[in-house]
Design a protein around this motif. Structure first.
Motif, PDB file in Angstrom:
ATOM      1  N   ALA A 116      17.063  -7.745  -3.269  1.00 37.80           N
ATOM      2  CA  ALA A 116      16.876  -8.607  -4.340  1.00 37.80           C
ATOM      3  C   ALA A 116      15.467  -9.364  -4.703  1.00 37.80           C
ATOM      4  CB  ALA A 116      18.090  -9.493  -4.464  1.00 37.80           C
ATOM      5  N   ALA A 117      14.811  -9.522  -3.367  1.00 40.22           N
ATOM      6  CA  ALA A 117      13.707 -10.377  -3.509  1.00 40.22           C
ATOM      7  C   ALA A 117      12.778  -9.918  -2.149  1.00 40.22           C
ATOM      8  CB  ALA A 117      14.011 -12.005  -3.212  1.00 40.22           C
ATOM      9  N   ASP A 118      12.797  -8.719  -1.704  1.00 39.65           N
ATOM     10  CA  ASP A 118      11.988  -8.462  -0.730  1.00 39.65           C
ATOM     11  C   ASP A 118      10.533  -8.383  -1.174  1.00 39.65           C
ATOM     12  OD1 ASP A 118      14.446  -7.927   0.612  1.00 39.65           O
ATOM     13  OD2 ASP A 118      14.318  -5.733   0.640  1.00 39.65           O
ATOM     14  N   ILE A 119       9.617  -8.772  -0.297  1.00 41.98           N
ATOM     15  CA  ILE A 119       8.297  -8.372  -0.612  1.00 41.98           C
ATOM     16  C   ILE A 119       7.712  -7.358   0.292  1.00 41.98           C
ATOM     17  CG2 ILE A 119       8.163 -11.060  -1.389  1.00 41.98           C
ATOM     18  CD1 ILE A 119       6.413 -11.207   1.311  1.00 41.98           C
ATOM     19  N   VAL A 120       6.627  -6.783  -0.451  1.00 42.07           N
ATOM     20  CA  VAL A 120       5.938  -5.493  -0.026  1.00 42.07           C
ATOM     21  C   VAL A 120       4.535  -5.691  -0.286  1.00 42.07           C
ATOM     22  CG1 VAL A 120       6.413  -4.250  -2.119  1.00 42.07           C
ATOM     23  CG2 VAL A 120       5.761  -2.886   0.069  1.00 42.07           C
ATOM     24  N   THR A 121       3.521  -5.268   0.496  1.00 42.61           N
ATOM     25  CA  THR A 121       2.172  -5.167   0.332  1.00 42.61           C
ATOM     26  C   THR A 121       1.852  -4.386  -0.762  1.00 42.61           C
ATOM     27  OG1 THR A 121       1.869  -3.284   2.010  1.00 42.61           O
ATOM     28  CG2 THR A 121       1.633  -5.503   2.890  1.00 42.61           C
ATOM     29  N   ASN A 122       0.715  -4.873  -1.467  1.00 40.14           N
ATOM     30  CA  ASN A 122       0.462  -4.002  -2.582  1.00 40.14           C
ATOM     31  C   ASN A 122      -0.247  -2.722  -2.197  1.00 40.14           C
ATOM     32  OD1 ASN A 122       0.805  -5.917  -4.716  1.00 40.14           O
ATOM     33  ND2 ASN A 122      -0.923  -7.023  -3.917  1.00 40.14           N
ATOM     34  N   LYS A 123      -0.883  -2.793  -1.050  1.00 36.35           N
ATOM     35  CA  LYS A 123      -1.605  -1.684  -0.448  1.00 36.35           C
ATOM     36  C   LYS A 123      -0.487  -0.599   0.209  1.00 36.35           C
ATOM     37  CE  LYS A 123      -4.714   1.043   1.742  1.00 36.35           C
ATOM     38  NZ  LYS A 123      -5.893   1.765   0.868  1.00 36.35           N
ATOM     39  N   LYS A 124      -0.789   0.619  -0.247  1.00 30.16           N
ATOM     40  CA  LYS A 124       0.315   1.552   0.699  1.00 30.16           C
ATOM     41  C   LYS A 124      -0.293   2.269   1.759  1.00 30.16           C
ATOM     42  CE  LYS A 124       3.048   2.002  -3.712  1.00 30.16           C
ATOM     43  NZ  LYS A 124       2.357   0.906  -4.399  1.00 30.16           N
ATOM     44  N   PHE A 125       0.614   2.687   2.592  1.00 27.43           N
ATOM     45  CA  PHE A 125       0.141   3.524   3.841  1.00 27.43           C
ATOM     46  C   PHE A 125       0.850   4.700   4.105  1.00 27.43           C
ATOM     47  CE2 PHE A 125      -0.142  -1.405   4.118  1.00 27.43           C
ATOM     48  CZ  PHE A 125      -1.239  -1.412   4.322  1.00 27.43           C
ATOM     49  N   ARG A 126       0.046   5.608   5.057  1.00 30.84           N
ATOM     50  CA  ARG A 126       0.693   6.605   5.634  1.00 30.84           C
ATOM     51  C   ARG A 126       0.833   6.238   7.168  1.00 30.84           C
ATOM     52  NH1 ARG A 126       1.562  10.839   2.248  1.00 30.84           N
ATOM     53  NH2 ARG A 126       0.293  10.937   0.344  1.00 30.84           N
ATOM     54  N   ASP A 127      -0.211   6.556   8.062  1.00 31.01           N
ATOM     55  CA  ASP A 127      -0.185   6.329   9.401  1.00 31.01           C
ATOM     56  C   ASP A 127      -0.922   4.969   9.502  1.00 31.01           C
ATOM     57  OD1 ASP A 127       0.487   8.859   9.697  1.00 31.01           O
ATOM     58  OD2 ASP A 127      -1.295   9.488  10.195  1.00 31.01           O
ATOM     59  N   PHE A 128      -0.350   4.254  10.320  1.00 30.79           N
ATOM     60  CA  PHE A 128      -0.943   2.749  10.752  1.00 30.79           C
ATOM     61  C   PHE A 128      -0.792   2.101  11.748  1.00 30.79           C
ATOM     62  CE2 PHE A 128       2.799   2.129   8.153  1.00 30.79           C
ATOM     63  CZ  PHE A 128       3.641   1.135   8.751  1.00 30.79           C
ATOM     64  N   ARG A 129      -1.273   0.950  12.299  1.00 34.97           N
ATOM     65  CA  ARG A 129      -0.918   0.228  13.236  1.00 34.97           C
ATOM     66  C   ARG A 129      -0.925  -1.207  12.825  1.00 34.97           C
ATOM     67  NH1 ARG A 129      -3.937  -1.912  18.756  1.00 34.97           N
ATOM     68  NH2 ARG A 129      -2.332  -3.623  19.112  1.00 34.97           N
ATOM     69  N   ALA A 130       0.620  -1.766  13.085  1.00 33.29           N
ATOM     70  CA  ALA A 130       0.684  -3.158  12.315  1.00 33.29           C
ATOM     71  C   ALA A 130       0.996  -4.141  13.226  1.00 33.29           C
ATOM     72  CB  ALA A 130       1.830  -3.063  11.406  1.00 33.29           C
ATOM     73  N   HIS A 131       0.646  -5.422  13.214  1.00 32.71           N
ATOM     74  CA  HIS A 131       0.960  -6.639  13.956  1.00 32.71           C
ATOM     75  C   HIS A 131       1.949  -7.498  12.968  1.00 32.71           C
ATOM     76  CE1 HIS A 131       0.898  -9.632  17.207  1.00 32.71           C
ATOM     77  NE2 HIS A 131       0.612 -10.319  16.079  1.00 32.71           N
TER      78      HIS A 131
ATOM     79  N   THR B 287       3.764  -8.227  -3.372  1.00 28.41           N
ATOM     80  CA  THR B 287       4.571  -8.256  -4.486  1.00 28.41           C
ATOM     81  C   THR B 287       6.154  -8.224  -4.335  1.00 28.41           C
ATOM     82  OG1 THR B 287       4.605  -7.854  -6.946  1.00 28.41           O
ATOM     83  CG2 THR B 287       4.248  -5.878  -5.130  1.00 28.41           C
ATOM     84  N   TYR B 288       6.861  -8.583  -5.102  1.00 27.36           N
ATOM     85  CA  TYR B 288       8.295  -8.131  -4.936  1.00 27.36           C
ATOM     86  C   TYR B 288       8.290  -6.576  -5.139  1.00 27.36           C
ATOM     87  CZ  TYR B 288       9.854 -13.061  -5.514  1.00 27.36           C
ATOM     88  OH  TYR B 288      10.064 -14.264  -5.332  1.00 27.36           O
ATOM     89  N   TRP B 289       9.350  -6.130  -4.032  1.00 30.97           N
ATOM     90  CA  TRP B 289       9.613  -4.606  -4.331  1.00 30.97           C
ATOM     91  C   TRP B 289      10.304  -4.361  -5.475  1.00 30.97           C
ATOM     92  CZ3 TRP B 289      14.402  -1.976  -2.421  1.00 30.97           C
ATOM     93  CH2 TRP B 289      14.305  -0.534  -2.997  1.00 30.97           C
ATOM     94  N   ASP B 290      10.008  -3.442  -6.635  1.00 27.57           N
ATOM     95  CA  ASP B 290      10.923  -3.193  -7.522  1.00 27.57           C
ATOM     96  C   ASP B 290      11.784  -2.069  -7.417  1.00 27.57           C
ATOM     97  OD1 ASP B 290      11.435  -3.228 -10.206  1.00 27.57           O
ATOM     98  OD2 ASP B 290       9.610  -2.009 -11.000  1.00 27.57           O
ATOM     99  N   GLY B 291      12.854  -2.727  -6.579  1.00 30.02           N
ATOM    100  CA  GLY B 291      13.864  -1.653  -6.324  1.00 30.02           C
ATOM    101  C   GLY B 291      15.035  -1.824  -7.280  1.00 30.02           C
ATOM    102  N   PRO B 292      15.941  -1.098  -7.314  1.00 33.78           N
ATOM    103  CA  PRO B 292      17.121  -1.237  -8.437  1.00 33.78           C
ATOM    104  C   PRO B 292      17.990  -2.700  -8.265  1.00 33.78           C
ATOM    105  CG  PRO B 292      17.662   0.209  -6.218  1.00 33.78           C
ATOM    106  CD  PRO B 292      16.225  -0.119  -6.071  1.00 33.78           C
ATOM    107  N   ARG B 293      17.759  -3.366  -7.151  1.00 32.64           N
ATOM    108  CA  ARG B 293      18.535  -4.615  -7.029  1.00 32.64           C
ATOM    109  C   ARG B 293      17.541  -6.030  -7.288  1.00 32.64           C
ATOM    110  NH1 ARG B 293      22.102  -5.905  -1.743  1.00 32.64           N
ATOM    111  NH2 ARG B 293      23.556  -4.692  -2.657  1.00 32.64           N
ATOM    112  N   LEU B 294      16.621  -5.520  -7.617  1.00 36.21           N
ATOM    113  CA  LEU B 294      15.377  -6.769  -7.860  1.00 36.21           C
ATOM    114  C   LEU B 294      16.147  -7.608  -8.633  1.00 36.21           C
ATOM    115  CD1 LEU B 294      12.735  -8.117  -7.405  1.00 36.21           C
ATOM    116  CD2 LEU B 294      11.826  -6.617  -9.299  1.00 36.21           C
ATOM    117  N   ALA B 295      16.299  -9.001  -8.367  1.00 37.52           N
ATOM    118  CA  ALA B 295      16.590 -10.057  -9.088  1.00 37.52           C
ATOM    119  C   ALA B 295      15.494 -11.099  -9.220  1.00 37.52           C
ATOM    120  CB  ALA B 295      17.741 -10.591  -8.417  1.00 37.52           C
ATOM    121  N   ALA B 296      14.315 -11.153  -8.465  1.00 36.92           N
ATOM    122  CA  ALA B 296      13.498 -11.992  -8.411  1.00 36.92           C
ATOM    123  C   ALA B 296      12.203 -12.007  -9.355  1.00 36.92           C
ATOM    124  CB  ALA B 296      12.919 -12.450  -7.001  1.00 36.92           C
ATOM    125  N   GLN B 297      11.619 -12.758  -9.794  1.00 39.32           N
ATOM    126  CA  GLN B 297      10.249 -12.721 -10.972  1.00 39.32           C
ATOM    127  C   GLN B 297       9.048 -13.316 -10.097  1.00 39.32           C
ATOM    128  OE1 GLN B 297      11.508 -14.243 -14.555  1.00 39.32           O
ATOM    129  NE2 GLN B 297      12.468 -12.338 -15.214  1.00 39.32           N
TER     130      GLN B 297
END
Length: 255
Positions: free
Chosen positions: A92-107, A50-60
């Protein structure tokens, strides 16, 4: 028998080493416990991000990142060139996973199309691993931004796929107070780039990610966050993104 046993151990160790290298490079397959968060399909983009709902979000929504043809291997990938991020408007239009993490391995695999192409991979939607062609400083490609030098030597170059393999350990808290800083180890195209790199703060201000506006980025909170990809109006493509949740008891991310 002893010689045979030693030979078997040597061959097993060699096989393990070869597997480890092949699983930390472009085209790496998910580990057994990993979840694939992007496989090139529009369905997976819409389902897991989803889009990150930060202070500069300009996308829908729906997400405007386009699914495009893979210029190297065929198939499809996603482009970070969201029109809302044009002009370098990160957040303004960064995307982020719906799932939130603490420790993880990512590729994560990325391809930069044009000189100076700019994006970023954010751990816990806080700590940026830079994606920026042409910059080999501590603000540059593959750097834990402003915390380490760029491992530019490992870059495959423009128009080619690159991979980040990351193990991240979240900050630790006791009674609401920070007791251990976050830490990361990373391979860039199969070459070790950072080992147990401690991260001191969130950089880039409130538009960069969670806690960016807290005490100049030093006010880290005990809140999990998603894996975020940055839109800055550049043609940077992503594919083959998978994440395995971990629980790292010790302050050690080396692998």
């Amino acid at each position: 028998m002893k010689k045979n046993a030693l030979l078997i151990l040597f061959l097993a160790a060699s096989a393990t080493s070869i597997f480890a290298q092949s699983n930390m490079n472009v085209g790496a397959k998910p580990t057994k416990k990993a979840v694939v968060y992007f496989d090139g399909s529009r369905d997976m983009l819409d389902k897991n991000w989803t889009y990150w709902d930060g202070p500069r979000l300009a996308a829908q929504l729906p997400i405007k990142w386009q699914i495009v043809k893979d210029p190297v291997d065929g198939g499809t990938v996603m482009s970070s060139n969201d029109p809302a991020g044009a002009g370098g408007k990160y957040g303004a239009a960064d995307i982020v996973t719906n799932k939130k993490f603490r420790d993880f391995r990512a590729h994560v695999e990325f391809l930069i199309v044009n000189p100076g192409g700019n994006s970023g991979v954010y751990l816990q939607n806080r700590y940026e691993i830079q994606v920026l062609d042409g910059d080999s400083t501590s603000h540059g490609l593959g750097a834990v931004i402003n915390e380490s030098e760029s491992p530019y030597f490992a870059y495959n170059g423009l128009g080619k796929w690159n991979s980040y393999d990351i193990v991240f350990r979240a900050a630790r808290f006791k009674d609401g107070k920070l007791t251990e800083q976050p830490m990361v180890t990373m391979y860039f195209n199969g070459k070790k780039a950072h080992t147990n790199q401690v991260i001191s703060q969130v950089w880039g201000g409130p538009n960069s990610g969670i806690d960016g506006g807290n005490d100049g980025g030093k006010g880290i909170t005990d809140v999990p966050g998603g894996l975020k990809l940055q839109a800055e109006g550049h043609d940077v493509f992503y594919r083959n993104i998978w994440i395995e949740e971990l629980n790292l008891k010790k302050a050690d991310t080396d692998f």
